[in-house]
Write an enzyme that holds these catalytic residues in place. Structure first.
Site, PDB file in Angstrom:
ATOM      1  N   MET A  84      -5.815  -7.158   8.766  1.00  0.00           N
ATOM      2  CA  MET A  84      -5.231  -6.297   9.800  1.00  0.00           C
ATOM      3  C   MET A  84      -6.113  -5.068  10.014  1.00  0.00           C
ATOM      4  SD  MET A  84      -1.175  -6.746   9.033  1.00  0.00           S
ATOM      5  CE  MET A  84      -1.358  -6.492   7.275  1.00  0.00           C
ATOM      6  N   HIS A  97     -16.055  -8.399   1.885  1.00  0.00           N
ATOM      7  CA  HIS A  97     -15.026  -9.286   2.434  1.00  0.00           C
ATOM      8  C   HIS A  97     -15.217 -10.718   1.951  1.00  0.00           C
ATOM      9  CE1 HIS A  97     -13.458 -12.076   5.540  1.00  0.00           C
ATOM     10  NE2 HIS A  97     -12.427 -11.252   5.514  1.00  0.00           N
ATOM     11  N   LYS A 155       0.838  -1.215   0.000  1.00  0.00           N
ATOM     12  CA  LYS A 155       0.000   0.000   0.000  1.00  0.00           C
ATOM     13  C   LYS A 155       0.863   1.252   0.000  1.00  0.00           C
ATOM     14  CE  LYS A 155      -3.624  -0.001   2.726  1.00  0.00           C
ATOM     15  NZ  LYS A 155      -4.862   0.022   1.925  1.00  0.00           N
ATOM     16  N   SER A 202      13.339 -43.343 -10.362  1.00  0.00           N
ATOM     17  CA  SER A 202      12.192 -42.503 -10.045  1.00  0.00           C
ATOM     18  C   SER A 202      12.242 -42.237  -8.550  1.00  0.00           C
ATOM     19  CB  SER A 202      10.879 -43.202 -10.414  1.00  0.00           C
ATOM     20  OG  SER A 202       9.781 -42.382 -10.107  1.00  0.00           O
ATOM     21  N   ARG A 241      -3.702   3.013   8.450  1.00  0.00           N
ATOM     22  CA  ARG A 241      -3.983   1.721   7.815  1.00  0.00           C
ATOM     23  C   ARG A 241      -2.724   0.856   7.780  1.00  0.00           C
ATOM     24  NH1 ARG A 241      -7.162   5.188   4.226  1.00  0.00           N
ATOM     25  NH2 ARG A 241      -9.312   4.430   4.060  1.00  0.00           N
ATOM     26  N   TYR A 263      11.337 -35.698 -15.823  1.00  0.00           N
ATOM     27  CA  TYR A 263       9.882 -35.560 -15.716  1.00  0.00           C
ATOM     28  C   TYR A 263       9.464 -35.504 -14.263  1.00  0.00           C
ATOM     29  CZ  TYR A 263       9.622 -40.577 -14.549  1.00  0.00           C
ATOM     30  OH  TYR A 263       9.764 -41.798 -13.949  1.00  0.00           O
ATOM     31  N   GLY A 309      -8.361  -7.182   4.622  1.00  0.00           N
ATOM     32  CA  GLY A 309      -9.211  -7.309   5.800  1.00  0.00           C
ATOM     33  C   GLY A 309      -8.590  -7.995   6.988  1.00  0.00           C
ATOM     34  N   ARG A 347      -3.456  -1.598  -6.120  1.00  0.00           N
ATOM     35  CA  ARG A 347      -2.648  -2.811  -5.936  1.00  0.00           C
ATOM     36  C   ARG A 347      -3.057  -3.806  -7.003  1.00  0.00           C
ATOM     37  NH1 ARG A 347      -5.529  -4.758  -0.259  1.00  0.00           N
ATOM     38  NH2 ARG A 347      -7.618  -5.049  -1.096  1.00  0.00           N
ATOM     39  N   CYS A 364       8.028 -39.143  -8.474  1.00  0.00           N
ATOM     40  CA  CYS A 364       6.655 -39.646  -8.526  1.00  0.00           C
ATOM     41  C   CYS A 364       5.928 -39.551  -7.192  1.00  0.00           C
ATOM     42  CB  CYS A 364       6.626 -41.088  -9.030  1.00  0.00           C
ATOM     43  SG  CYS A 364       7.513 -42.250  -7.983  1.00  0.00           S
TER      44      CYS A 364
END
Length: 889
Positions: A107, A468, A26, A777, A96, A864, A105, A352, A844
């Site tokens: 904080m 919100h 911000k 693998s 803020r 892979y 929302g 933002r 895997c």
């Protein structure tokens, strides 16, 4: 000593967009907008370093901060022509939070700071509007009393509700100045009663209380939960942004709103947002009043009869559209904007990068690339791979019967079915029992974050498209219907009523976040088709990635699903999963419990045609793509009969006495079966098992080759190898079977034999194992277990505590432990290729679908990754991003 404060305003700024780590998102963007010459109320930012110093030093403010804040306040006073604490032209400010990552929302915020019993009269005289001044003062007392002083928000709301009821008012805006004065008196009395201390009248005491409260909110429970869900480090800290107030509640020529430069739900290139006349910012996001559409097109689409901002304030709207376009072009991304109009003058309060659904992100990325705003590489790089999971959820079938009970706003797309719950705690508890829930709230607040995470979807009675509930649901990828105004929710009774019908806690409903409909009961769903912008991004990503993406699959349904998602083969077929079918389990138990090789071979002969048919179907689905089949690897206890009925059933099939079979079962009991008689150890003890499986694989490959004309080269994987000699023994049996099948069928075929690296010893001696293995693998699920000495099935009881206490950043079963397990993978890869340079390497475990783990796989040169079918698109995109990052250095 560091510098703690950076100022901005009047077309100048000491910071900029590149300083978000120090100034927070911000603060950095306020400075950037100011430097661009946009109308930004002047102010200053207290840095994230000050927040970290605050926590590192017993929640004390750093030396020098007070002087820097005073100097910055004086500069804001000079730019505005006002004085902080003055009873003539008082400077009022907002306070803020602003972390480097957006946490909407989570904080705390305080508006109208600087008001007291004296300055409120000065504000009323200056504005010539006492109602506005006292409305602002009561808002300040309520916010400060809640956020800074800790008085329960609901206690203030009770006083306000009673004031509206006694005056016969529907809206806050209906109260007169005198009525607000009475509310203020009751608010101050409430604070004194609750805290035995008066509401502070000194503006400087107020400002330090607010700065401390914002710093403290970085460690409130909802912020901690949000950071955990979004993997935001606690050490980042939050900045504090202090700005001169501008007022959207200064009558009918004033307003406040929230907007996105493109639709965050669909990605459509059209201004999207809402506003309220005569209101302050929290009114829009809190859902207390239902907002109005920004544009005429949106108003008409929503069927609203209330005027749009475009119609109501055309000059301010035109200026806002101009600024929105400029900011999107400047940042080269969709912007989430907050603005206030004070008596016709537009002020920008925030910009933002806008949070968006996965579907919107895809469309936006593709269209921005096609517009020339970004490159294709940037389009691929800016999609969050994990967010693609949103697109893999079902939607309501077109032909499904819809018993529509209510209609709200389509706040976050997708559909969800579940039991009604009315509290976030209840949502979390019910979900932990394995039941899907829909969280139903009048409106959500940041305290509901854990329940929203647990729910399948969210339904609110109040709130708009930027409330919100809507913003958080979109960020989580959960369906949401907001502002379903017909709902009458009774938390105490545990029910809601709508259109003469009543629905209680535990009743099942379905919400359609794409249409805003709420439906009674469960409704038929369909899987989405991943085409259009998704297909375009995947096509671009596939052209950019190096690694292949396979799937973990042993059922035809999983294999087909994976192929539809773009899988390039099967990286792990777990054959033991094929044997739990009712028709097969008895034969498997016969085989395991047999006393002699002859009895085992007799049981295996029953399983051979079943296994062969399994492999035929998988080979046909994969149509010549590689298929890696892991030989039987069950801990034996998973297959043994446990109940008396199961023992009797197997005894009948084997023609033996049940007591004798029970003794045999007890003899096979293991104290630690995960490290027991499994994997290659089974094949060494009972080579006939591996022989049957090898024969089924080879015969299936020949059959598919003959019938489909496909060249099938199966990859046979021997599990849990720790000694090269184990692999030598099993491979010899596989090779012997191959020779037999070739002779019997008169047809040649190729195959590979490799192993799963899932034990630390295997990684340490990988160069020796590679003398026999033709591929590796990495089975990172078991490799993580055996490296850490942690049972994956029991780890949840303490790993969450480890995460909360900062001992580990993330569950190592979710994202690969790079320093430990990763080092073993790296070592095995280097050693294996030192022996066999062209050796094929893959992963895997479930880590194969985790973007962070995929980046590591790219770095160590694996060929892979393999993951569950529904994570294949995630892996494809993550592999492309990993390749791009590797090339960029």
């Amino acid at each position: 000593m560091g510098r703690w404060v950076y100022t901005f305003g009047d077309g100048q700024a000491e910071g900029g967009a590149g300083m978000r780590d120090l100034l927070g998102g911000k603060g950095a963007n306020l400075a950037e907008m100011s430097a661009l010459g946009l109308p930004v109320p002047p102010g200053f930012t207290v840095t994230t370093e000050a927040c970290n110093w605050y926590y590192a030093n017993g929640r004390r403010f750093p030396d020098g901060l007070a002087e820097e804040v005073e100097a910055a306040l004086a500069k804001v006073a000079e730019l505005t022509g006002r004085q902080f604490g003055s009873t003539r032209r008082p400077l009022l400010v907002s306070v803020r939070s602003g972390a480097r990552a957006s946490m909407p929302g989570m904080m705390d915020t305080v508006l109208n700071l600087g008001l007291n019993d004296a300055t409120v009269e000065a504000l009323a005289a200056e504005a010539a509007d006492p109602r506005f001044a006292y409305d602002s003062y009561r808002r300040f007392i309520q916010m400060y009393g809640d956020v800074v002083m800790g008085v329960d928000h609901d206690l203030f709301e009770e006083i306000l509700d009673e004031a509206k009821a006694s005056g016969g008012h529907e809206q806050d805006t209906d109260l007169s100045a005198d009525e607000w004065k009475e509310v203020i008196a009751q608010y101050k009395a409430l604070i004194e009663r609750e805290l035995e201390a008066p509401f502070p009248q000194d503006p400087r005491e107020q400002i330090w209380g607010a700065i401390g409260a914002v710093f403290a909110s970085w460690m409130n429970q909802r912020a901690i939960t949000y950071r955990r869900l979004h993997r935001i480090p606690a050490e980042w800290g939050t900045a504090v942004n202090i700005q001169a107030m501008v007022f959207g509640n200064m009558g009918d020529t004033s307003a406040t709103g929230v907007a996105f430069t493109r639709n965050p739900s669909t990605g459509e290139n059209a201004l999207y947002g809402e506003f309220l006349v005569n209101a302050q910012g929290e009114d829009v996001v809190a859902g207390i009043r239902t907002p109005q559409a920004l544009t005429e097109a949106a108003r008409i689409a929503a069927g609203s009869d209330r005027p749009s901002l475009e119609k109501l304030m055309p000059d301010a709207f035109a200026r806002f559209v101009e600024i929105a376009r400029k900011l999107e072009s400047h940042y080269r991304d969709v912007q989430d904007l907050e603005f206030t109009i004070e008596r016709g003058k537009l002020w920008m309060l925030q910009t933002r990068s806008g949070k968006r659904t996965a579907r919107a992100a895809l469309r936006i990325a593709v269209e921005m690339a096609e517009e020339g705003l970004i490159s294709r590489r940037e389009a691929v790089a800016r999609i969050d791979p994990a967010a693609l999971d949103q697109l893999l959820h079902p939607t309501i079938a077109p032909q499904a019967r819809r018993d529509v009970i209510a209609v709200g706003l389509p706040a976050s797309p997708g559909a969800a079915t579940g039991e009604i719950v009315f509290s976030p705690d209840d949502a979390e508890k019910t979900r932990a029992q394995g039941r899907d829930v829909i969280l139903v709230r009048t409106e959500t607040s940041p305290e509901d974050i854990h329940g929203m995470h647990a729910a399948q979807g969210i339904l609110t009675g109040r709130g708009g498209m930027t409330s919100h509930a809507a913003v958080v649901a979109r960020g989580m990828g959960k369906p949401c219907v907001s502002g379903a105004g017909g709902l009458r929710i009774d938390y105490k009774a545990g029910e809601f009523r709508v259109a003469g019908r009543s629905f209680r806690r535990g009743d099942v409903i379905t919400i359609d976040g794409s249409t805003g409909q709420v439906l009674a009961g469960a409704v038929e769903m369909v899987q989405p088709e991943l085409s259009g912008h998704f297909g375009t991004i995947m096509q671009w990503a596939d052209a950019m990635r190096r690694m292949k993406v396979r799937t973990n699959a042993e059922t035809p349904a999983d294999a087909r699903a994976a192929r539809s998602f773009g899988a390039e083969g099967i990286g792990l077929c777990r054959t033991e999963h094929m044997f739990f079918d009712d028709e097969r389990i008895v034969s498997v138990r016969e085989m395991i419990l047999a006393d002699t090789e002859e009895d085992r071979r007799r049981a295996l002969a029953k399983l051979l045609p079943m296994q062969r048919a399994d492999f035929v179907e998988l080979f046909e689905i994969m149509a010549g793509l590689p298929v890696t089949i892991r030989l039987l690897d069950p801990p034996l206890h998973e297959f043994l009969p446990h109940t008396e009925a199961e023992v009797a059933e197997v005894a009948r099939a084997m023609g033996v006495d049940a007591d004798r079979l029970r003794r045999r079962t007890e003899a096979l009991h293991e104290f630690n079966p995960m490290l027991g008689h499994r994997g290659c150890r089974l094949a060494v003890s009972y080579p006939e098992i591996a022989e049957m499986q090898a024969r089924a694989i080879f015969e299936a490959a020949i059959e598919v080759g003959a019938s489909k004309g496909e060249t099938v080269v199966p990859e046979i994987m021997v599990p849990l190898v720790g000694l090269r000699e184990e692999l030598d023994f099993v491979k010899a049996r596989i090779d012997a079977v191959a020779a037999e099948v070739k002779a019997e069928k008169g047809r040649p075929f190729d195959y590979l034999v490799g192993t799963m690296i899932e034990l630390p010893r295997a990684a340490l001696v990988a160069d020796r194992i590679a003398e026999t293995a033709e591929f590796f693998s990495f089975g990172t699920n078991d490799l993580t277990q055996t490296t850490f000495g942690i049972s994956r099935d029991d780890a949840a009881s303490f790993l969450s505590t480890y995460e909360a206490k900062g001992i580990v950043r993330q569950d190592p079963f979710v994202s690969l432990d790079i320093d430990g397990v990763g080092e073993l993978v790296r070592m095995a890869a280097v050693k294996g290729r030192a022996t066999r340079p062209a050796m094929k390497l893959g992963i895997c475990g479930e880590h194969g679908g985790d973007p962070a783990s995929i980046r590591f796989c790219e770095a160590v040169g694996l060929d892979y990754v393999s993951c569950s079918p529904f994570r294949v698109p995630i892996a494809r995109l993550a592999a492309a991003q990993a390749a791009l990052a590797s090339r960029d250095g």
